[in-house]
Design a protein around this motif. Structure first.
Motif, short mmCIF file in Angstrom:
data_model
loop_
_atom_site.label_atom_id
_atom_site.label_comp_id
_atom_site.label_asym_id
_atom_site.label_seq_id
_atom_site.Cartn_x
_atom_site.Cartn_y
_atom_site.Cartn_z
N ILE A 55 14.68 5.64 10.30
CA ILE A 55 13.99 4.22 10.22
C ILE A 55 12.63 4.63 9.55
N ILE A 56 12.37 3.52 8.50
CA ILE A 56 10.97 3.53 8.07
C ILE A 56 10.96 1.84 8.37
N ASP A 57 9.55 1.73 9.10
CA ASP A 57 9.20 0.43 9.80
C ASP A 57 7.71 0.23 9.81
N LEU A 58 7.26 -0.74 8.71
CA LEU A 58 6.02 -1.12 8.82
C LEU A 58 6.07 -2.62 8.68
N ALA A 59 4.77 -3.03 9.33
CA ALA A 59 4.49 -4.35 9.44
C ALA A 59 4.03 -5.07 8.16
N PRO A 60 4.30 -6.27 7.85
CA PRO A 60 4.00 -6.99 6.81
C PRO A 60 2.50 -6.80 6.09
N GLY A 61 2.10 -6.01 5.15
CA GLY A 61 0.69 -5.85 4.80
C GLY A 61 0.34 -4.57 4.90
N ASP A 62 1.20 -3.91 5.63
CA ASP A 62 0.78 -2.35 5.95
C ASP A 62 1.12 -1.41 4.50
#
Length: 217
Positions: free
Chosen positions: A10-17
């Motif tokens: 998994i690669i998970d970033l919030a929008p804007g990160d």
């Protein structure tokens, strides 16, 4: 606040990160591209000179600006009767040197060399003639494209358009676009992108097309 997540699967970033991984190798970069899987919204770049991998999750406004900027470029090309091939999203790589994922890229003079190709290999294919980057939460530098070497690089940031042209060794900032020397693109592009936020993207592009037709008379 949601923290970035990177695991084996998994690669998970919030929008804007934006996440910066330091002291990384080309193999680390290639592995991340594989692990990203279907999360095409993430942009991943690598620079061997800094040994950094940068992972960015764009905001929705980033995509709107990039889409509008590309439409304005297409309007300029149509106005000049020029053909093009455009790609987005796309990963451009020079093995063991740099990997970037521009918001848009155009093949103009070299379009005939990549016609019909589903994948581009910069070891044998020419680089794009024009690359577009929109910066909101991250910063693009011309040196990020040093090894990729597109002929011209546009970086749109805070209502300003910077133009960089490759001289064979380095990027030089310019006030004039090589591809559109008869137009003040540094003034026109930001104006119509900002207009798009006020009246809507399609309306702004139509008004730009009307302006171009009037300018030809």
């Amino acid at each position: 606040m949601t923290l970035p997540t990177i695991t084996q699967n998994i690669i998970d970033l919030a929008p804007g990160d934006e996440l910066i991984l330091r002291f990384r190798t080309w193999d680390d970069y290639e592995n991340l591209l594989i692990r990203r899987q279907d999360n095409a919204g993430l942009k991943i770049k690598y620079n061997s000179a800094t040994q950094e991998i940068r992972i960015m999750s764009p905001l929705p406004s980033h995509g709107k600006n990039a889409d509008m900027l590309a439409d304005l470029v297409k309007a300029l090309l149509k106005n000049q009767g020029k053909d093009w091939e455009a790609f987005t999203p796309i990963t451009l790589k020079r093995i063991n040197q740099q990997g970037v994922e521009p918001d848009y890229c155009f093949y103009l003079q070299n379009r005939h060399l990549i016609l019909g190709k589903e994948r581009l290999d910069l070891e044998i294919d020419p680089p794009p003639d024009l690359v577009i980057e929109v910066d909101l939460t991250s910063t693009t530098k011309a040196t990020d494209y040093q090894a990729i070497a597109p002929k011209e690089l546009w970086i749109y940031r805070q209502s300003n358009l910077s133009i960089y042209q490759f001289d064979g060794q380095n990027y030089q900032e310019s006030d004039i676009s090589y591809h559109f020397p008869d137009f003040d693109v540094q003034g026109l592009i930001p104006h119509y992108i900002e207009l798009g936020w006020q009246v809507g993207s399609s309306v702004a592009v139509r008004e730009f097309e009307t302006f171009l037709r009037e300018a030809r008379k």
